[in-house]
Design an enzyme around this catalytic site. Structure first.
Site: not given
Length: 505
Positions: A197, A317
């Protein structure tokens, strides 16, 4: 902009779970009889195995190595083998293992592992990397692949960039190289997710060496491939591109114009993250056309890479507590967007759900808080996009089935947890013949009064003590030497393990 609370709670749950009793024996891992053998590469939007057969990653995130426990969570309650066997029984074919660079430090000691009653016995005295070795080896025996995810620079917090003052880029790359070399020759580990991320001020294609994530991914990817050229390189997005913001790691809008280019071709898989309102609000959730607007949102941020045949896309995810109607609609829409396996086979998006762990603060997990019971509602949403397991590095012992005819199978029944008033069990079906199974049927007779309360990855009928289970749509096809699994819950306790028979259909 926002940050999930998906963090370790560090609370040790107390639950008795019986370790699985499966026996594993070695066999050749890289036969091409079923999709998934060996190392993988890419071609257009598809991921292909060593024989050029398309494969679909349909997996689960099991976090913990990136936290101050320095090891996957839940080992305070269960044996790691029983956990991996349960993942297999549910039909997940890949495990994403987040870690931080702290696990490479000599003073790091994994903690919160229960060694009582024989649980995790072979993990005693091992450091974090040695425990990771054990997980990788057992996952491979079970026919699962592993993706290693450099989640954080250290165990304290996520970082916007791939480096911090305490963990410079040189350390990040050195540790990536170390992992790549550690698992060279072990095709259970198919690749590395370079950094989790990236977000503002990380950019894509801006040309600033200090913040351009695309350039950093090229430097790190080439370093990994210099020591293990067989690995896939998973590259997440950023937060903002051309003034348009989205989820951390979820914005791949720049990858079409500024692709990641590595010295070894056909190794890049782009990775997006996507979440529901239990993580954070986004403008598209309040759009009056929701959820019909969502395919257009996903196309814009990352789906176009797949639809235009530019590169494979792996949703590394996605998750939700499912507490709100909005979140339920979001998950149903996303699963539909990911393309059902029964219709598209492996010509689809790949994915790993967040998370296996129940202690993910804003999503929960596939397991409930006892670290044993399956959230069958949440797991059920994923049924249509699950995919077959991969060739194993070992086979499970069991009873029933035939020998080496063209279509034959064997089944192994194991109790994964038993709390007296109820139990969970898993059944592994192995193709023992020389040609692929199209479908299979497993039968057994209990000696007690057990009744099935729910079943996943198969359908069943029960008459008295007699049970017949038949494959689901997504796991009926099983290549020669490969395996498929299903699981179920029952009551009262598990009792004596019955003999089971498997019939190829």
């Amino acid at each position: 902009m926002f940050r999930s609370l998906r963090r370790a709670l560090g609370v040790v749950a107390t639950v008795l779970v019986l370790p699985l009793a499966g026996v594993h024996t070695a066999r050749a891992a890289d036969t091409a009889s079923a999709p998934g053998a060996g190392y993988w590469h890419t071609s257009g939007r598809q991921i292909l195995d060593v024989a050029g057969q398309p494969v679909r990653i349909a997996g689960i995130n099991w976090f913990g190595f990136e936290t101050a426990n320095y090891v996957v969570h839940g080992l305070w309650s269960r044996d790691y083998k029983s956990m991996i066997d349960q993942m297999k029984s549910l039909g997940y074919n890949t495990i994403r293992l987040p870690y931080s660079d702290d696990i490479f430090k000599s003073g790091t000691v994994p903690n919160s592992i229960d060694f009582s009653s024989g649980k995790n016995a072979d993990l005693q005295g091992l450091n974090s990397l040695q425990i990771m070795d054990k997980l990788v080896a057992y996952a491979g025996q079970d026919g699962l692949k592993v993706i290693l995810d450099r989640h954080r620079p250290d165990a304290s917090a996520q970082s916007a960039l791939w480096y911090t003052a305490a963990v410079p880029e040189s350390t990040w790359i050195a540790d990536l190289r170390s992992l790549a070399a550690r698992y060279a020759g072990q095709s259970t580990v198919i690749g590395i997710d370079l950094h989790n991320e990236p977000h503002d001020p990380a950019c894509w294609g801006c040309g600033d060496v200090a913040t351009d994530w695309r350039l950093a991914a090229e430097r790190a990817g080439n370093a990994v491939l210099s020591v293990n050229p067989d690995l896939l390189i998973f590259v997440e997005g950023v937060q903002t591109y051309a003034g348009v913001s989205g989820w951390w790691g979820g914005n791949l809008m720049g990858a079409g114009q500024y692709p990641v280019q590595l010295t070894v071709p056909d190794r890049v898989v782009y990775s997006a993250h996507d979440y529901a309102t239990s993580v954070a609000q986004q403008p598209w959730f309040s759009d009056p056309t929701f959820p019909a607007n969502m395919p257009g949102v996903w196309d814009k941020y990352w789906g176009y890479l797949f639809r235009q045949n530019i590169a494979p896309v792996w949703v590394g995810e996605f998750g939700t507590t499912l507490a709100s109607t909005v979140d339920q609609k979001w998950l149903a829409a996303l699963v539909s967007y990911l393309r059902p396996t029964s219709t598209y086979g492996a010509d689809t998006f790949s994915w790993t759900f967040w998370s296996w762990n129940p202690n993910s603060g804003d999503t929960g997990g596939i397991l409930k808080d006892d670290w044993a019971t399956v959230d069958t509602v949440k797991d059920g949403y994923l049924a249509s996009v699950k995919a077959p397991l991969f060739p194993s590095t070992g086979t499970s012992g069991g009873t029933g089935g035939g020998g080496g005819s063209t279509a034959s199978c064997a089944a192994a029944y194991t109790v994964t947890s038993d709390w007296g008033s109820g139990f969970n069990a898993a059944v592994t079906v192995t193709n023992t013949g020389t040609s692929a199974l199209k479908s299979w049927q497993v039968k057994w007779t209990w000696s007690g009064t057990q009744q099935i309360t729910n079943m996943w990855n198969a359908t069943y009928t029960q008459t008295g003590a007699n049970v017949t289970a038949v494959n689901a749509d997504h796991n009926g096809s099983v290549g020669a030497g490969a395996s498929a699994s299903f699981g179920f819950g029952g009551a009262p306790g598990g009792g004596t393990v019955p003999s089971v028979t498997c019939t190829a259909m």
